[in-house]
Design an enzyme around this catalytic site. Sequence first.
Site, PDB file in Angstrom:
ATOM      1  N   THR A   1       4.146  -9.543  14.802  1.00 54.82           N
ATOM      2  CA  THR A   1       2.647 -10.359  14.121  1.00 54.82           C
ATOM      3  C   THR A   1       1.950  -9.108  13.801  1.00 54.82           C
ATOM      4  O   THR A   1       1.859  -8.161  14.554  1.00 54.82           O
ATOM      5  CB  THR A   1       2.207 -10.963  15.099  1.00 54.82           C
ATOM      6  OG1 THR A   1       2.899 -11.872  15.839  1.00 54.82           O
ATOM      7  CG2 THR A   1       0.864 -11.613  14.611  1.00 54.82           C
TER       8      THR A   1
ATOM      9  N   ASP B   1       0.926  -6.753   5.033  1.00 56.38           N
ATOM     10  CA  ASP B   1       0.122  -8.403   5.180  1.00 56.38           C
ATOM     11  C   ASP B   1       1.104  -9.557   5.591  1.00 56.38           C
ATOM     12  O   ASP B   1       0.950 -10.187   6.435  1.00 56.38           O
ATOM     13  CB  ASP B   1      -0.583  -8.865   3.847  1.00 56.38           C
ATOM     14  CG  ASP B   1      -1.886  -7.853   3.935  1.00 56.38           C
ATOM     15  OD1 ASP B   1      -2.167  -7.392   4.879  1.00 56.38           O
ATOM     16  OD2 ASP B   1      -2.382  -8.008   2.725  1.00 56.38           O
TER      17      ASP B   1
ATOM     18  N   THR C   1       2.804 -21.685  20.619  1.00 54.79           N
ATOM     19  CA  THR C   1       1.287 -21.344  21.247  1.00 54.79           C
ATOM     20  C   THR C   1       0.355 -20.450  20.177  1.00 54.79           C
ATOM     21  O   THR C   1       1.123 -19.476  19.537  1.00 54.79           O
ATOM     22  CB  THR C   1       1.576 -20.451  22.718  1.00 54.79           C
ATOM     23  OG1 THR C   1       0.105 -20.362  22.939  1.00 54.79           O
ATOM     24  CG2 THR C   1       2.300 -19.338  22.584  1.00 54.79           C
TER      25      THR C   1
ATOM     26  N   CYS D   1      -1.702 -18.430  21.243  1.00 55.29           N
ATOM     27  CA  CYS D   1      -1.777 -16.955  22.116  1.00 55.29           C
ATOM     28  C   CYS D   1      -0.845 -15.996  21.458  1.00 55.29           C
ATOM     29  O   CYS D   1       0.356 -16.444  20.802  1.00 55.29           O
ATOM     30  CB  CYS D   1      -1.312 -17.012  23.526  1.00 55.29           C
ATOM     31  SG  CYS D   1      -2.540 -18.120  24.259  1.00 55.29           S
TER      32      CYS D   1
ATOM     33  N   THR E   1       0.660  -1.168   0.103  1.00 51.24           N
ATOM     34  CA  THR E   1      -0.156  -0.103   0.176  1.00 51.24           C
ATOM     35  C   THR E   1       0.769   1.206   0.209  1.00 51.24           C
ATOM     36  O   THR E   1       0.571   2.185  -0.680  1.00 51.24           O
ATOM     37  CB  THR E   1      -0.992  -0.164   1.299  1.00 51.24           C
ATOM     38  OG1 THR E   1      -1.712  -1.088   1.359  1.00 51.24           O
ATOM     39  CG2 THR E   1      -1.970   1.230   1.392  1.00 51.24           C
TER      40      THR E   1
ATOM     41  N   ASP F   1       1.586  -6.869  -4.207  1.00 52.02           N
ATOM     42  CA  ASP F   1       0.856  -6.904  -2.810  1.00 52.02           C
ATOM     43  C   ASP F   1       1.516  -7.870  -2.226  1.00 52.02           C
ATOM     44  O   ASP F   1       1.835  -9.010  -2.609  1.00 52.02           O
ATOM     45  CB  ASP F   1      -0.503  -6.970  -3.163  1.00 52.02           C
ATOM     46  CG  ASP F   1      -1.512  -7.133  -1.887  1.00 52.02           C
ATOM     47  OD1 ASP F   1      -2.178  -6.402  -1.860  1.00 52.02           O
ATOM     48  OD2 ASP F   1      -1.070  -7.901  -0.740  1.00 52.02           O
ATOM     49  N   SER F   2       1.941  -7.551  -0.814  1.00 50.28           N
ATOM     50  CA  SER F   2       2.716  -8.567  -0.096  1.00 50.28           C
ATOM     51  C   SER F   2       1.998 -10.139   0.164  1.00 50.28           C
ATOM     52  O   SER F   2       2.376 -11.006   0.554  1.00 50.28           O
ATOM     53  CB  SER F   2       2.964  -8.154   1.124  1.00 50.28           C
ATOM     54  OG  SER F   2       2.077  -7.992   2.346  1.00 50.28           O
ATOM     55  N   SER F   3       0.767 -10.075  -0.296  1.00 50.27           N
ATOM     56  CA  SER F   3      -0.093 -11.295  -0.263  1.00 50.27           C
ATOM     57  C   SER F   3       0.706 -12.207  -1.271  1.00 50.27           C
ATOM     58  O   SER F   3       0.435 -13.663  -1.278  1.00 50.27           O
ATOM     59  CB  SER F   3      -1.474 -11.342  -0.454  1.00 50.27           C
ATOM     60  OG  SER F   3      -1.930 -10.637   0.463  1.00 50.27           O
TER      61      SER F   3
HETATM   62  N1  ASP Z   1      -2.496  -5.844   0.970  1.00 51.63           N
HETATM   63  C1  ASP Z   1      -1.216  -4.977   1.303  1.00 51.63           C
HETATM   64  C2  ASP Z   1      -0.034  -5.476   1.278  1.00 51.63           C
HETATM   65  O1  ASP Z   1       0.411  -6.152   2.023  1.00 51.63           O
HETATM   66  C3  ASP Z   1      -1.548  -4.269   2.580  1.00 51.63           C
HETATM   67  C4  ASP Z   1      -0.492  -3.250   2.928  1.00 51.63           C
HETATM   68  O2  ASP Z   1       0.362  -2.763   2.156  1.00 51.63           O
HETATM   69  O3  ASP Z   1      -0.622  -2.919   4.138  1.00 51.63           O
HETATM   70  O4  ASP Z   1       0.636  -5.445   0.381  1.00 51.63           O
END
Ligand code: ASP
Length: 348
Positions: free
Chosen positions: A173, A98, A284, A286, A21, A65-67
């Site tokens: 995280t 992400d 964990t 948690c 982003t 996009d980091s996904s």
């Molecule tokens: N979907 C975006 C990514 O991880 C979200 C971000 O950049 O914060 O590339």
Amino acid sequence: MKKSDATIKKTKILLIYTGGTIGMVKDYDTGALKAFNFNKLIKNIPELGQLDCTIDSISFDVPIDSSNMNVEHWVIIASIIEDHYDSHDGFVVLHGSDTMSYTSSALGYMLENLRKPVIFTGSQLPIGDLRTDAKENLITSIQIAALQEDNMPVIQEVGLYFEYKLYRANRTTKINAEHFEAFASLNYPALIESGVHLKINREYLFRPNSSKKLKVHKLMDQNVVILKLFPGFNQITLHSILNSPNLKAVVLETYGSGNAPTDEWFALELKKAMERKIFILNVTQCSGGSVLMGHYETSKHLEKLQVINGKDITTEAAITKLMYLLGNNISPKLFKTICETSLRGEMQ
Ligand code: ASP
């Protein structure tokens, strides 16, 4: 004698733009977010010109996009740092939030004997947005990467800077998809807090205990899986996951302080997998706290099986640690001991 300005060496920072982003701008005709021309970065953020360091930049050919991040991308980032390690004093990696904790944890392992700052940052809003968090995140990350004392970088590890805090990357995280404070590091304090001044928490900084040269590890084994327990988890599913072809290691996300069902079939499936030389690492589910195997009856059986103790490691640091250790062909005899040892400050 005071050195003349001409002889004072400016700190050199390399910005590595991978996407996310932070690097998107709104197209005011269509309203859609698109990647901005990275070469025009300085023009978009004139404040960068006021920083007392030289900034070079390098961009992924196609920002992502980091996904969509994967191991090949991690190797590209590691190689860029390797190639510029001698010519630059610090590195700032612009990355989507992400999967930032995964990439930055992985890079921590891949860059052995790192003695220079590698700071990951990104933002929740694009840099062109009026209310953006990108400018502060980027500017302070560059300042932190450029921090030197006695000609030595203050930060000598992989960090993650977001919303006024620098964390050890492998302790983080992503906890929020909405708030500017998107990351947490519940088991380790912030390394730097940014207010009117930068408050450096020196006692928490990582220092490599050898003076060896940077060694870049590029083999990360992907034959791993994260298995999160839930009430109702059944034997058929466990059996089929543990019998996946080529599976070499599992991050087992257990309850509370490392607890799991005491059903006979559960321990039996794990035992059979371990006999097939599959490593099981107990972490964990948690967000904070630690695995304490043997504390409850519900973890005694895991302890007895010699499941690896993940202590207070995050899932992100755990899965990337398995990929790294497997990629380095650690002998099965030493694997448990090394995995239970803190390599980059990722666990207690
Ligand atoms: N979907 C975006 C990514 O991880 C979200 C971000 O950049 O914060 O590339």
